[in-house]
Design a protein around this motif. Structure first.
Motif, short mmCIF file in Angstrom:
data_model
loop_
_atom_site.label_atom_id
_atom_site.label_comp_id
_atom_site.label_asym_id
_atom_site.label_seq_id
_atom_site.Cartn_x
_atom_site.Cartn_y
_atom_site.Cartn_z
N MET A 162 0.84 -1.19 0.00
CA MET A 162 0.00 0.00 0.00
C MET A 162 0.88 1.26 0.00
N VAL A 163 0.51 2.20 -0.85
CA VAL A 163 1.17 3.50 -0.90
C VAL A 163 0.51 4.44 0.11
N GLY A 164 -0.78 4.29 0.28
CA GLY A 164 -1.59 5.10 1.19
C GLY A 164 -3.03 4.67 1.02
N PRO A 165 -3.97 5.43 1.53
CA PRO A 165 -5.38 5.06 1.42
C PRO A 165 -5.82 4.81 -0.02
N ARG A 166 -6.38 3.62 -0.24
CA ARG A 166 -6.96 3.22 -1.53
C ARG A 166 -5.95 3.18 -2.68
N LYS A 167 -4.67 3.13 -2.40
CA LYS A 167 -3.66 3.16 -3.47
C LYS A 167 -2.56 2.15 -3.16
N SER A 168 -2.38 1.20 -4.10
CA SER A 168 -1.35 0.18 -3.94
C SER A 168 -0.38 0.21 -5.11
N ARG A 169 0.72 -0.54 -4.95
CA ARG A 169 1.69 -0.68 -6.03
C ARG A 169 2.34 -2.06 -5.91
N ILE A 170 2.96 -2.50 -6.99
CA ILE A 170 3.71 -3.76 -6.99
C ILE A 170 5.18 -3.43 -6.82
N ILE A 171 5.81 -4.10 -5.87
CA ILE A 171 7.21 -3.84 -5.57
C ILE A 171 8.00 -5.14 -5.59
N ASP A 172 9.30 -5.02 -5.65
CA ASP A 172 10.20 -6.17 -5.48
C ASP A 172 10.59 -6.27 -4.02
#
Length: 319
Positions: free
Chosen positions: A6-16
């Motif tokens: 999660m980056v913050g509320p309602r926002k995600s990302r794919i990471i290594d």
């Protein structure tokens, strides 16, 4: 390996993130799907940066830790994970991992939510075949409860949901009658102390909506000395109910959530066995499948429920 963060509320990302290595007694699983669960919706809405989630996995064994017995590389497995499962891989303690029967599709065999249903049904047993029961909230979990009540031998099953398609689904999975919340007949409600209260209401009511209105209605529908099973995940604030009425009626309030890991693992095995043998007809409900990069849209759809949305899965590998 790839994982969702999660980056913050309602926002995600794919990471290594660093690859996982199984320790003694652990099994590394390559995750194919993770089910989207309402219990994590508020964690997504209010997410802090760096948060990771996911707890409904199915996949294949990728590596075995020292001392692991009973599992082979490449076998399909599911169960209760030790690490977040919106990721390419996750870890299990071997005692919390179960095999997937060969005749079940991956989409039908995610055991964690199935185990919650089996556990709930074990706490809401009908007294005798032919008894009347009700389910308030006929989404994925509510439909499971409808079908398990039918399997127990319930006579009349009342389904309640504000969405017409959800009511239609309830009929398909075994409900006898369905109603919108404001259409529930008076004979199924006990809302005041009077001479009729002993002959109205429903002996067992299962609430699986997770809202204050649904909880109140389920309480109103519970008969005098009946049982109210609370299975909905209540989050996002306090709940206010008419406990004076509930007290007058002498109802039993049963929290059907389960926190005993070993018992829940047995429920996982039980659920898959019932499905594999064709005893429990609860398949074909994974209606929406998303990529890991579509996690945020999946959570939006969890509320808006487009196109007969029942259950969402996130594909976590090979995207």
């Amino acid at each position: 390996m790839k994982a969702l963060e999660m980056v913050g509320p309602r926002k995600s990302r794919i990471i290594d993130v660093p690859d996982l290595e199984p320790g003694p007694g652990q099994v590394l699983v390559k995750v194919k799907y993770t089910g989207v669960c309402m219990s994590e919706w508020h964690q997504w809405v209010d997410a802090r940066p760096g948060a990771r989630m996911g707890h409904e996995p199915i996949g294949t064994v990728a590596a075995l830790g020292e001392g692991v017995k009973g599992f082979q590389i490449g076998e399909r497995v599911t169960g209760l994970s030790s690490t977040p499962t919106y990721a390419e891989y996750c870890l299990f303690q071997q005692e919390n991992l179960v095999h997937v029967p060969d005749n079940l599709r991956d989409e039908d065999a995610i055991a964690e939510p199935l185990s919650c249903l089996i556990s709930a049904a074990s706490k809401l047993r009908i007294e005798k075949a032919g008894d009347t029961v009700a389910v308030v909230g006929t989404g994925y979990m509510g439909l499971g409860m409808v079908s398990l009540f039918r399997l127990q031998g319930a006579g009349k099953i009342i389904g309640v949901d504000p969405r017409p398609i959800a009511r239609e689904n309830a009929l398909r999975f075994g409900a006898s009658e369905v109603y919108a919340p404001d259409e529930v007949p008076d004979k199924y409600l006990v809302t005041e102390w009077n001479s009729e209260m002993m002959i109205k209401g429903i002996p067992i009511v299962s609430e699986f909506a997770g809202t204050e209105d649904a909880l109140k209605l389920a309480g109103d529908m519970t008969a005098v000395h009946g049982t109210l099973g609370v299975g909905g995940w209540h989050q996002g604030g306090m709940r206010t109910v008419d406990f004076k009425l509930w007290g007058w009626k002498g109802i039993i309030i049963n929290n059907t959530h389960e926190r005993r890991t070993a018992f829940q693992v047995e429920c996982c095995r039980n659920a898959l066995d019932l499905l594999s043998k064709g005893i429990w007809n609860f398949k074909g409900l994974s209606t929406h499948i998303y990529g890991l990069d579509e996690f945020d849209r999946a959570n939006e759809d969890l509320i808006s429920k487009p196109n007969n949305f029942i259950k969402a899965l996130i594909r976590c590998s090979d995207w």
